[in-house]
Design an enzyme around this catalytic site. Structure first.
Site, PDB file in Angstrom:
ATOM      1  N   HIS A   1      34.084  26.024 -49.818  1.00  0.00           N
ATOM      2  CA  HIS A   1      32.953  26.892 -49.487  1.00  0.00           C
ATOM      3  C   HIS A   1      32.985  27.241 -47.993  1.00  0.00           C
ATOM      4  O   HIS A   1      33.376  26.415 -47.170  1.00  0.00           O
ATOM      5  CB  HIS A   1      31.622  26.176 -49.733  1.00  0.00           C
ATOM      6  CG  HIS A   1      31.263  26.008 -51.181  1.00  0.00           C
ATOM      7  ND1 HIS A   1      32.020  26.506 -52.216  1.00  0.00           N
ATOM      8  CD2 HIS A   1      30.184  25.398 -51.755  1.00  0.00           C
ATOM      9  CE1 HIS A   1      31.432  26.204 -53.372  1.00  0.00           C
ATOM     10  NE2 HIS A   1      30.333  25.531 -53.123  1.00  0.00           N
TER      11      HIS A   1
ATOM     12  N   CYS B   1      26.481  20.569 -52.347  1.00  0.00           N
ATOM     13  CA  CYS B   1      27.713  20.798 -51.563  1.00  0.00           C
ATOM     14  C   CYS B   1      27.478  21.683 -50.340  1.00  0.00           C
ATOM     15  O   CYS B   1      27.931  21.364 -49.235  1.00  0.00           O
ATOM     16  CB  CYS B   1      28.804  21.392 -52.450  1.00  0.00           C
ATOM     17  SG  CYS B   1      28.277  22.786 -53.448  1.00  0.00           S
TER      18      CYS B   1
END
Lengths: 334, 334
Positions: free
Chosen positions: B239, B126
């Site tokens: 994130h 990710c």
């Protein structure tokens, strides 16, 4: 023994200064707790005695030997008044930090600068103090060419109301309720805000410029290349920093670790296999700067990565201010 | 229309894959939701229909055209089985990402790599996906010499149990109660943990190595210098990354901003004077990578700072996996 004024005694930093003065048995003869008119009348406790906080005014500094300014507007208005009345002023605001006539001091890093004070010494920005303490031994040993730092800053850096906002907003979010931001520009609960202090030149915030310019002044190196990204995180207390350093000469991670273990004011916590590294919850309430994740930078020939954490209300503000006063007294520079 | 298996359908990423398949009207003829024996029997809803989740086994992939593996142990055990049964496997685990025989694909960045697939395509980590989407247009325009990245990673990257741990532990801390960590090695509520995945060579975590090695593979540049520090933050989802880039040729902040505005999959939010910059709460639930705080790096002749945020369950995992399948179908590479 000294007559000691604390300006901003009711705020997050001011409260911490009182606590540090007490803990370190600072030679206080008389304490004069001061604050804005809005906070005057509040009571604070020092060494078991209750004091009524007075509004800061031109007359507040009569007979004061040492005046700690916690920061904020009080500094611009009264720091020079206090100095002109004969006090040694330790100022935690950004008002005088870059003034060439005013020493900017971290006692472990540039104690000698305090010698030249003209009764006014500036306390650096919290993020700067926390970074420069571990940079200094590396700078001295192998030289530093460039620093790239990303910060993870706790809400207490924004004062007591910010701490309350994180607490109440977090509670509200968990309950599915609204809690509009008042202190911060956006929601801080379970969020990040890449914005501390106001925006300034080249798209950098003033907080980012402070880390650049104050570090250069403290290390006496105008050519030191530094870039910073400063970010507010939903942590109550203690700032963290991912610090990437290009050194002039090669240093191994192990040599850097050993250097930092010997460095004043630094505690190395670096045993990742046993899950030991610095974190905000372990640094909170402590006076040292904690360093871990010490690694060679695999992207350059000569470089290091450090993960640095410290309580920004203690070493990043109150403790450093009191240490400056202790240094001046101890060295006979008062 | 395709028979589609989702392996790990009850986890955080699997749930998101189902949602993305539905939203994007992926041509699903028959859905086969699979999970570990422990989660078998649970029910999931897809397009208004309820499905019973089956335990993944060697027989699960008969007649399956496309199999999405959400990650975890299912990949190592069954991805090759599914492929051998004739399915196109899109795998979100790290098991095959660095295998030279397996394309590692971000559709906006290296779509052509998918062409050479042998019925197995890996979905990158990710944090890598989120970084490489904005790096690519800069890489193509002016070249990239070196990247220094510090991450701020949400708990949902560690799965559904981690999300619950942040919620319950935060509640406990607010109430002054204990809530010992179970998913994370330390308290995550109001704290930071500079440790994601296990520790590996040179003191880097495996998460940090993934960002280095996967980025090099996706950009086809084994010499690209990268160093990373990956940190878990008390944010539920999305994130963030502070990305520092040394470019080969000079590019101004304004030119970089314009380049990123045109880049596929990128949304520029960069109006700091009006308090506009990417944040986790604004990126959550979105498929794009958000970029802001675009600045020239004042510490080098040729460099940029970016602040990058994206929903790691969407673009960082589920959306990217589904986009890979769409790319393969659309290009006639199935």
């Amino acid at each position: 023994m000294f007559n000691v004024a604390v300006v901003g005694a009711t705020g997050a930093v001011g409260q911490e200064i009182l606590k540090v003065l007490e803990e370190r048995q600072f030679p206080v003869k008389k304490l004069i707790p001061l604050a804005t008119a809005r906070s005057a009348g509040k009571e604070i406790v020092f060494r078991g005695e209750t004091y009524r906080v007075e509004a800061t005014g031109p007359e507040s500094f009569e007979g004061v030997d040492i005046a700690f300014f916690a920061g904020g507007s009080g500094s611009r208005d009264f720091a020079l008044v206090a100095r002109d009345k004969g006090a040694l002023v330790i100022d935690n605001s950004s008002a005088f930090r870059l003034d060439p006539e005013v020493p900017l001091v971290v006692p472990e890093v540039n104690p000698e600068d305090a010698r030249k004070h003209k009764r006014l010494i500036a306390n650096p920005n919290c993020s700067t103090i926390i970074m420069v303490v571990p940079l200094k031994p590396i700078y001295d040993a192998v030289g530093i060419k460039r620093v790239v730092v990303a910060t993870y800053q706790a809400v207490s850096g924004a004062g007591a109301a910010a701490i309350e906002e994180l607490r109440l907003q977090t509670q509200a979010v968990l309950e599915g309720k609204e809690y509009p931001p008042q202190v911060f520009p956006h929601q801080i609960a379970f969020n990040l805000i890449p914005h501390i202090d106001i925006f300034s030149e080249y798209g950098y915030t003033r907080e980012e410029w402070k880390m650049v310019k104050e570090t250069r002044k403290i290390l006496h190196d105008d050519n030191l290349a530094i870039t910073a990204t400063t970010v507010r995180v939903p942590v109550f207390r203690s700032h963290s920093e991912a610090v990437n350093i290009e050194t002039k000469e090669k240093i191994s991670a192990e040599a850097a670790r050993e250097l930092l273990r010997q460095a004043p004011g630094v505690v190395v916590i670096d045993d990742p296999q046993n899950l030991q590294y610095p974190m905000p919850i372990t640094a909170t309430g402590r006076d040292e700067v904690f360093v871990g994740r010490i690694r060679e930078d695999i992207s350059v020939d000569k470089g290091l990565n450090l993960w640095v954490v410290a309580d920004q209300l203690r070493k990043g503000a109150a403790t450093n201010a009191v240490q400056i006063a202790e240094l001046v007294i101890r060295s006979g520079w008062l």
